[in-house]
Design a protein around this motif. Sequence first.
Motif, PDB file in Angstrom:
ATOM      1  N   LYS A 148       0.868  -1.179   0.000  1.00  0.00           N
ATOM      2  CA  LYS A 148       0.000   0.000   0.000  1.00  0.00           C
ATOM      3  C   LYS A 148       0.901   1.223   0.000  1.00  0.00           C
ATOM      4  O   LYS A 148       1.827   1.310   0.809  1.00  0.00           O
ATOM      5  N   ILE A 149       0.634   2.155  -0.906  1.00  0.00           N
ATOM      6  CA  ILE A 149       1.504   3.319  -1.063  1.00  0.00           C
ATOM      7  C   ILE A 149       0.670   4.591  -0.976  1.00  0.00           C
ATOM      8  O   ILE A 149      -0.370   4.713  -1.639  1.00  0.00           O
ATOM      9  N   LYS A 150       1.143   5.500  -0.157  1.00  0.00           N
ATOM     10  CA  LYS A 150       0.506   6.811  -0.039  1.00  0.00           C
ATOM     11  C   LYS A 150       1.414   7.851  -0.682  1.00  0.00           C
ATOM     12  O   LYS A 150       2.549   8.055  -0.242  1.00  0.00           O
ATOM     13  N   LEU A 151       0.912   8.482  -1.753  1.00  0.00           N
ATOM     14  CA  LEU A 151       1.648   9.577  -2.386  1.00  0.00           C
ATOM     15  C   LEU A 151       1.347  10.862  -1.621  1.00  0.00           C
ATOM     16  O   LEU A 151       0.202  11.317  -1.574  1.00  0.00           O
ATOM     17  N   ILE A 152       2.372  11.434  -1.010  1.00  0.00           N
ATOM     18  CA  ILE A 152       2.174  12.655  -0.219  1.00  0.00           C
ATOM     19  C   ILE A 152       2.378  13.895  -1.078  1.00  0.00           C
ATOM     20  O   ILE A 152       1.553  14.807  -1.095  1.00  0.00           O
ATOM     21  N   CYS A 153       3.475  13.903  -1.816  1.00  0.00           N
ATOM     22  CA  CYS A 153       3.769  15.074  -2.644  1.00  0.00           C
ATOM     23  C   CYS A 153       4.726  14.675  -3.761  1.00  0.00           C
ATOM     24  O   CYS A 153       5.706  13.967  -3.518  1.00  0.00           O
ATOM     25  N   VAL A 154       4.427  15.118  -4.991  1.00  0.00           N
ATOM     26  CA  VAL A 154       5.302  14.862  -6.134  1.00  0.00           C
ATOM     27  C   VAL A 154       5.552  16.194  -6.834  1.00  0.00           C
ATOM     28  O   VAL A 154       4.600  16.884  -7.224  1.00  0.00           O
ATOM     29  N   THR A 155       6.816  16.534  -6.983  1.00  0.00           N
ATOM     30  CA  THR A 155       7.151  17.807  -7.637  1.00  0.00           C
ATOM     31  C   THR A 155       8.253  17.605  -8.662  1.00  0.00           C
ATOM     32  O   THR A 155       9.079  16.698  -8.544  1.00  0.00           O
ATOM     33  N   MET A 156       8.226  18.480  -9.661  1.00  0.00           N
ATOM     34  CA  MET A 156       9.285  18.531 -10.667  1.00  0.00           C
ATOM     35  C   MET A 156       9.955  19.897 -10.549  1.00  0.00           C
ATOM     36  O   MET A 156       9.278  20.936 -10.561  1.00  0.00           O
ATOM     37  N   LYS A 157      11.272  19.900 -10.418  1.00  0.00           N
ATOM     38  CA  LYS A 157      12.019  21.142 -10.252  1.00  0.00           C
ATOM     39  C   LYS A 157      12.876  21.385 -11.488  1.00  0.00           C
ATOM     40  O   LYS A 157      13.742  20.573 -11.830  1.00  0.00           O
ATOM     41  N   VAL A 158      12.590  22.484 -12.176  1.00  0.00           N
ATOM     42  CA  VAL A 158      13.361  22.886 -13.357  1.00  0.00           C
ATOM     43  C   VAL A 158      13.904  24.280 -13.076  1.00  0.00           C
ATOM     44  O   VAL A 158      13.129  25.218 -12.851  1.00  0.00           O
ATOM     45  N   ASN A 159      15.236  24.390 -13.092  1.00  0.00           N
ATOM     46  CA  ASN A 159      15.889  25.625 -12.644  1.00  0.00           C
ATOM     47  C   ASN A 159      15.433  25.893 -11.210  1.00  0.00           C
ATOM     48  O   ASN A 159      15.610  25.060 -10.347  1.00  0.00           O
ATOM     49  N   ASP A 160      14.805  27.008 -10.947  1.00  0.00           N
ATOM     50  CA  ASP A 160      14.333  27.285  -9.585  1.00  0.00           C
ATOM     51  C   ASP A 160      12.818  27.175  -9.464  1.00  0.00           C
ATOM     52  O   ASP A 160      12.235  27.588  -8.456  1.00  0.00           O
ATOM     53  N   THR A 161      12.194  26.633 -10.502  1.00  0.00           N
ATOM     54  CA  THR A 161      10.731  26.540 -10.508  1.00  0.00           C
ATOM     55  C   THR A 161      10.290  25.133 -10.087  1.00  0.00           C
ATOM     56  O   THR A 161      10.777  24.135 -10.625  1.00  0.00           O
ATOM     57  N   ARG A 162       9.352  25.089  -9.145  1.00  0.00           N
ATOM     58  CA  ARG A 162       8.792  23.811  -8.693  1.00  0.00           C
ATOM     59  C   ARG A 162       7.376  23.665  -9.248  1.00  0.00           C
ATOM     60  O   ARG A 162       6.559  24.580  -9.128  1.00  0.00           O
ATOM     61  N   ILE A 163       7.107  22.523  -9.830  1.00  0.00           N
ATOM     62  CA  ILE A 163       5.792  22.248 -10.414  1.00  0.00           C
ATOM     63  C   ILE A 163       5.229  20.989  -9.757  1.00  0.00           C
ATOM     64  O   ILE A 163       5.880  19.936  -9.746  1.00  0.00           O
TER      65      ILE A 163
END
Length: 488
Positions: A379-394
Amino acid sequence: MFNINSILILVVLYEPTDSELNKINSYIRCGYQILVIDNSSRINRGELKENAFNYEHFPENIGLAKAYNLALAFCQKYDYDYLLILDQDSILDFNVLSLLDYSITKLNLDLSKYAIISLHPVNDESMKVLTEPDAVFNFVPVSSGSIVNVHIAYEIGLFDERMFIDTVDTEFALRALEFGYKTVELLNLPIVHQVGQPKNIVINGVSCLVSNHSALRRYYFVRNGLELKRMYESSANPEVRAFAIGYYNWSSQVQVMMINYESNKLEKLFYCLLGYYDFQVRKFGKASYSFEDVLTNKADFDILVLFKLAQEFVENMNLYYSIRTHCQLAELYYDSGNGFNSNARVDAQLVNSNIVSFVITCDDNIIKVRFDPCNMPSKIKLICVTMKVNDTRISLVCNEHNAYSKTDDIYIFLTNDPQFIFNIDLKTCVAEFIFEYEVFAIDTSEYIEIINIQSQRLIELQNYSLVAPKNRIIEKIKFMYNKFLKGA
């Protein structure tokens, strides 16, 4: 009228204990006619103190079906109408036999129509004999406590010696029902009989009983259960058809499930797989390979392959209750338009116990990434997923997954390869992907579902051609097992 003197009592021995031999002595002293067929390696006649009985010794172990057939031949030769079969560990109060005629008369049974009259097997020695008759009709009884009509047995055919031990009684009873005869279990006349070496386990707070049968017995359960289904799944008798399919489900699926709660997992699972294999190659009778043969490399190559599969299965089974260092096993795949492949992947960098990071340097546009967090059902709980390009977080949202189910943020995976897919639009650059997540062990009820689903894939072997060459059968087992491991 039922004549008690028309019964021959058969006891089949296999390496009996002293207490079991003493019990047989007590039966002999009661004055009933007893035939002892001994499949033990040593002769036990000397331990049976009474002489008023017949004793046959077969150190090569002829199994149960052949022993029953020899006893039926003895009945026919010496004019016994009925054969009462007893296991060596069964306990019979002989007051039961004195009430047989009364019970049969009160229930108005036409003996010419009943292939088997069975006593009521119980596992409690305190169970008392009841004078008021009660019965279950057209039930498939176990062998111990079964009173077989000798004349009907010769009409419909004797016990199937291909089965050797397990399912011998079941197949005979189903065949009797197919021929239009009846069976009855007399609920007021108990016989103490223990199935396997049962033990209680607790699943989600509920007490359950597992049989804890020996490893070799699992071989016969699986092989003979498959054969029983093949023989009777198309029966015109709905009771026969339903029982054959139900027995198959128990012998093939439940046996695999129960192994997790018992000792000797590897040996038991190997014998289950060997049962599947021998059914496919139409190999019946006594099992030709022992577990010792496999451990000492004396078995054929095909059988050693089965052993290897059993080893892999048990290794994966042991993972279900232990969360490994899943963060170190996490992987990220990226798709530049050619799909996901092993050449377009990066390993995780551990940030802390719940966070992993991946850095991708891309020369082409990336349209998707696939996150593989671990390699086991979980069982997996996804808490937070982000992509960081340069200084921008998406922040990223999962677009696809292969979870069995999802509740809120919890994904339940019944596969060894959990996957999350995210759609992105990433141009040529360096990007960091950060996944914060938690992995939990599958609880018991979910684990049972895993075993049922995955064992069903192994059970699909029955659909494979019965005349296929042996090497093709092994290839089929490998294919099925790979599906099993991948949860495909």
